[in-house]
Design a protein around this motif. Structure first.
Motif, short mmCIF file in Angstrom:
data_model
loop_
_atom_site.label_atom_id
_atom_site.label_comp_id
_atom_site.label_asym_id
_atom_site.label_seq_id
_atom_site.Cartn_x
_atom_site.Cartn_y
_atom_site.Cartn_z
N ARG A 101 14.39 -29.19 21.68
CA ARG A 101 15.37 -28.12 21.48
C ARG A 101 15.04 -26.93 22.38
O ARG A 101 15.92 -26.36 23.03
CB ARG A 101 15.39 -27.70 20.01
N ARG A 102 13.79 -26.56 22.42
CA ARG A 102 13.38 -25.43 23.27
C ARG A 102 13.56 -25.75 24.75
O ARG A 102 13.98 -24.89 25.52
CB ARG A 102 11.93 -25.05 22.96
N ALA A 123 24.80 -31.01 16.46
CA ALA A 123 24.48 -32.29 15.81
C ALA A 123 25.25 -32.50 14.52
O ALA A 123 25.23 -33.60 13.96
CB ALA A 123 22.97 -32.36 15.55
N GLY A 124 25.88 -31.46 14.03
CA GLY A 124 26.64 -31.60 12.79
C GLY A 124 25.77 -31.67 11.55
O GLY A 124 26.10 -32.35 10.58
N ALA A 145 19.88 -36.78 18.86
CA ALA A 145 19.66 -37.32 20.21
C ALA A 145 20.87 -37.05 21.09
O ALA A 145 20.74 -36.64 22.24
CB ALA A 145 19.35 -38.81 20.13
N LYS A 146 22.03 -37.28 20.55
CA LYS A 146 23.26 -37.04 21.31
C LYS A 146 23.38 -35.56 21.67
O LYS A 146 23.70 -35.22 22.81
CB LYS A 146 24.47 -37.50 20.50
N ARG A 206 20.90 -34.80 24.29
CA ARG A 206 21.05 -35.67 25.47
C ARG A 206 19.76 -36.40 25.81
O ARG A 206 19.30 -36.41 26.96
CB ARG A 206 21.55 -34.87 26.67
N ILE A 207 19.17 -36.97 24.75
CA ILE A 207 17.99 -37.81 24.93
C ILE A 207 18.24 -39.14 24.25
O ILE A 207 19.21 -39.30 23.51
CB ILE A 207 16.71 -37.14 24.38
N SER A 208 17.36 -40.07 24.45
CA SER A 208 17.50 -41.41 23.90
C SER A 208 17.30 -41.42 22.39
O SER A 208 16.29 -40.92 21.89
CB SER A 208 16.47 -42.34 24.56
N SER A 209 18.27 -41.99 21.67
CA SER A 209 18.10 -42.11 20.22
C SER A 209 16.95 -43.06 19.90
O SER A 209 16.23 -42.86 18.92
CB SER A 209 19.40 -42.56 19.54
N GLU A 210 16.75 -44.08 20.73
CA GLU A 210 15.65 -45.01 20.51
C GLU A 210 14.30 -44.30 20.59
O GLU A 210 13.40 -44.60 19.82
CB GLU A 210 15.69 -46.17 21.52
N ALA A 211 14.19 -43.35 21.49
CA ALA A 211 12.94 -42.58 21.60
C ALA A 211 12.67 -41.81 20.31
O ALA A 211 11.53 -41.74 19.85
CB ALA A 211 13.00 -41.63 22.79
N LEU A 212 13.73 -41.26 19.73
CA LEU A 212 13.56 -40.55 18.46
C LEU A 212 13.22 -41.51 17.34
O LEU A 212 12.40 -41.20 16.47
CB LEU A 212 14.82 -39.76 18.10
#
Length: 129
Positions: A14-15, A28-29, A54-55, A58-64
């Motif tokens: 986030r930062r 993110a809602g 993740a969306k 703008r990073i990979s949801s799999e990584a999270l």
């Protein structure tokens, strides 16, 4: 990974994205207090919430998912070059620059003899480099 691990990672992302807690929550809602609790390690987010975050980041949801312990680390050697080439956000010049940097880091660590054929010959087969 611990709950606080995913929270710390999300806070760092986030930062890096230069978003406030409220901005990310809106994107993110999710509620601002809920996101704050996730970042502080007090709540464990669901896969759906991780996907929304993740969306928004703008990073990979799999990584999270891996960070949150929902997925195991991928086994084998991920093909970084294919991932760079498949990224729809990057233009061709950015892809070439990333590939050049990635290959130079690998060459520095492994030495030219350890590079695969495609890595060792990539510069000679592409006249634009």
């Amino acid at each position: 990974m611990t709950r606080s691990g995913i929270g710390e990672f999300l806070k760092e992302q986030r930062r890096t994205a230069q978003l406030s807690l409220r901005q990310l929550a809106d994107l993110a809602g999710v509620s601002n207090p809920y996101l704050s609790q996730i970042e502080r390690g007090l709540r464990k987010p669901s896969a759906e919430v991780l996907q929304q975050l993740a969306k928004a980041l703008r990073i990979s949801s799999e990584a999270l998912y891996v960070r949150a312990g929902l997925l195991d680390e991928p086994s084998g050697d991920p093909n970084v070059e294919d991932a760079i080439l498949a990224d729809p956000v990057l233009d061709e010049q950015q892809k070439r620059a990333l590939l050049d940097v990635y290959r130079s880091f690998r060459a520095a660590k492994l030495g030219p003899a350890a590079m695969t054929g495609s890595e060792a010959t990539s510069d000679t087969t592409n006249p634009e480099r």
